[in-house]
Design a protein around this motif. Structure first.
Motif, mmCIF file in Angstrom:
data_model
loop_
_atom_site.group_PDB
_atom_site.id
_atom_site.type_symbol
_atom_site.label_atom_id
_atom_site.label_comp_id
_atom_site.label_asym_id
_atom_site.label_seq_id
_atom_site.Cartn_x
_atom_site.Cartn_y
_atom_site.Cartn_z
ATOM 1 N N GLN A 71 39.201 28.143 38.473
ATOM 2 C CA GLN A 71 39.193 28.674 37.168
ATOM 3 C C GLN A 71 39.037 30.135 37.007
ATOM 4 O O GLN A 71 39.537 30.850 36.146
ATOM 5 C CB GLN A 71 38.208 27.807 36.228
ATOM 6 N N ILE A 72 37.855 30.506 37.661
ATOM 7 C CA ILE A 72 37.700 32.150 37.844
ATOM 8 C C ILE A 72 38.832 32.856 38.159
ATOM 9 O O ILE A 72 39.428 33.783 37.554
ATOM 10 C CB ILE A 72 36.529 32.226 38.513
ATOM 11 N N CYS A 73 39.536 32.410 39.307
ATOM 12 C CA CYS A 73 40.858 32.934 39.857
ATOM 13 C C CYS A 73 41.840 32.955 38.799
ATOM 14 O O CYS A 73 42.636 33.852 38.602
ATOM 15 C CB CYS A 73 41.170 32.531 41.169
ATOM 16 N N ASP A 74 42.134 31.835 38.105
ATOM 17 C CA ASP A 74 43.072 31.744 37.197
ATOM 18 C C ASP A 74 42.914 32.820 35.972
ATOM 19 O O ASP A 74 43.804 33.447 35.668
ATOM 20 C CB ASP A 74 43.073 30.355 36.663
ATOM 21 N N TYR A 75 41.918 32.883 35.331
ATOM 22 C CA TYR A 75 41.562 33.642 34.206
ATOM 23 C C TYR A 75 41.680 35.258 34.576
ATOM 24 O O TYR A 75 42.047 36.089 33.871
ATOM 25 C CB TYR A 75 40.348 33.456 33.428
ATOM 26 N N VAL A 76 41.112 35.464 35.607
ATOM 27 C CA VAL A 76 41.052 36.876 36.348
ATOM 28 C C VAL A 76 42.505 37.335 36.641
ATOM 29 O O VAL A 76 42.909 38.564 36.355
ATOM 30 C CB VAL A 76 40.075 37.209 37.511
ATOM 31 N N GLY A 77 43.145 36.479 37.370
ATOM 32 C CA GLY A 77 44.538 36.844 37.728
ATOM 33 C C GLY A 77 45.381 36.963 36.412
ATOM 34 O O GLY A 77 46.251 37.988 36.540
ATOM 35 N N ILE A 78 45.246 36.247 35.449
ATOM 36 C CA ILE A 78 46.033 36.553 34.219
ATOM 37 C C ILE A 78 45.349 37.730 33.701
ATOM 38 O O ILE A 78 46.322 38.445 33.039
ATOM 39 C CB ILE A 78 45.685 35.054 33.167
#
Length: 292
Positions: free
Chosen positions: A91-98
């Motif tokens: 989830q962290i990677c998802d939001y940071v990547g976005i």
């Protein structure tokens, strides 16, 4: 799904479209919030807190009222904890990547999950490549194409082809390469999450997706994933003036081709396995034979 009419597939198709749109809208709202200054880590905390408040009470009720339930041993507990940590990291990677890229890139990178899952399944010896089978060739080829598409998405932005003269609503700190790498890590963590679920025997799905799975099968549900790119492009471009680049187009098309390659290989594998089981049943041949 043999003998199913188009009317029987209509409602699951509509359901999957709504599920995909919900995912895309969630990504877009998150991107707008982060563009306004909200931290991606705060979004993860809020989303997990709300999910806990909604899902924890019914989960406890189901666990208590079930007549047959597996005892919560330390072995089961640490595996559940491991799943939670991997999911949280994803989830962290998802939001940071976005936050560093765009919802369009995020939806395109989701198509890496089948390829990464295939690689991890081989690594953990849950799957074996049969070089005499076309399905194995399709999965290997699709995986390479998926990874190639991801490289294009990450390292080649290219000239803008839509909304090149407008200021995007998503304007914030942009680092396309960093965003792409982080989103690839998110896909890898999601693949690992699925692999561990297969080992542990626990599955978590959205209500809409679960309903569609009951009406059809996992392949039918998976076939709708690439449509997320289309919805993200249409909503982001025409509603929020997001800029669409040539690299995104080329990379998205490449990943979708690789995605369907892997899925076709899995379909062929299941088809032949099913036929072999039917043949054995018709001939009354036992599945386990003692050849000694």
């Amino acid at each position: 799904m043999k003998g199913s009419s188009w009317k029987e597939m209509l409602m699951p198709s509509v359901g999957m479209i709504f599920a995909i749109i919900a995912i895309v809208i969630s990504m877009i709202i998150s991107k707008i919030a982060m563009s306004k200054g909200l931290s991606s880590f705060i979004i993860v905390v809020y989303s997990n807190a709300i999910a806990t408040l909604i899902l924890f009470p019914p989960s406890i009720f189901i666990f208590i009222t079930r007549s047959r339930r597996r005892p919560l041993t330390f072995s089961v507990f640490w595996r559940i904890l491991l799943l939670a940590l991997i999911g949280y990291f994803g989830q962290i990677c998802d939001y940071v990547g976005i936050s560093y890229s765009s919802p369009t890139l995020a939806t395109a990178m989701l198509n890496l999950i089948p390829g990464f899952t295939f690689i991890l399944a081989i690594t953990f010896r849950m799957e074996v490549i049969n070089w005499k089978s076309w399905s194995s060739y399709a999965k290997v080829f699709g995986t390479f194409v998926l990874i190639g598409g991801a490289f294009v998405l990450t390292f080649y932005k290219g000239p803008p082809i839509i909304n090149q003269h407008l200021t995007s609503t998503f304007s914030s700190q942009q680092n396309w390469i960093l965003g792409g790498v982080i989103l690839a890590c998110e896909s890898m963590s999601a693949s690992l999450w699925y692999i561990i679920q297969g080992i542990v025997g626990i599955a978590f799905r959205s209500c809409m997706t679960t309903w569609c799975l009951k009406k059809t099968d996992p392949l039918f549900v998976s076939m709708f994933k690439p449509f997320a790119i289309v919805f993200a492009l249409l909503i982001g471009t025409f509603c929020f003036r997001d800029v669409f680049y040539l690299g995104s187009l080329v990379g998205s098309v490449t990943t979708v081709i690789g995605f369907y390659g892997v899925m076709w290989g899995k379909t062929q594998e299941k088809y032949y396995e099913g036929n072999n089981l039917e043949t054995l049943a018709e001939n009354n041949v036992p599945l386990l034979q003692n050849e000694a």
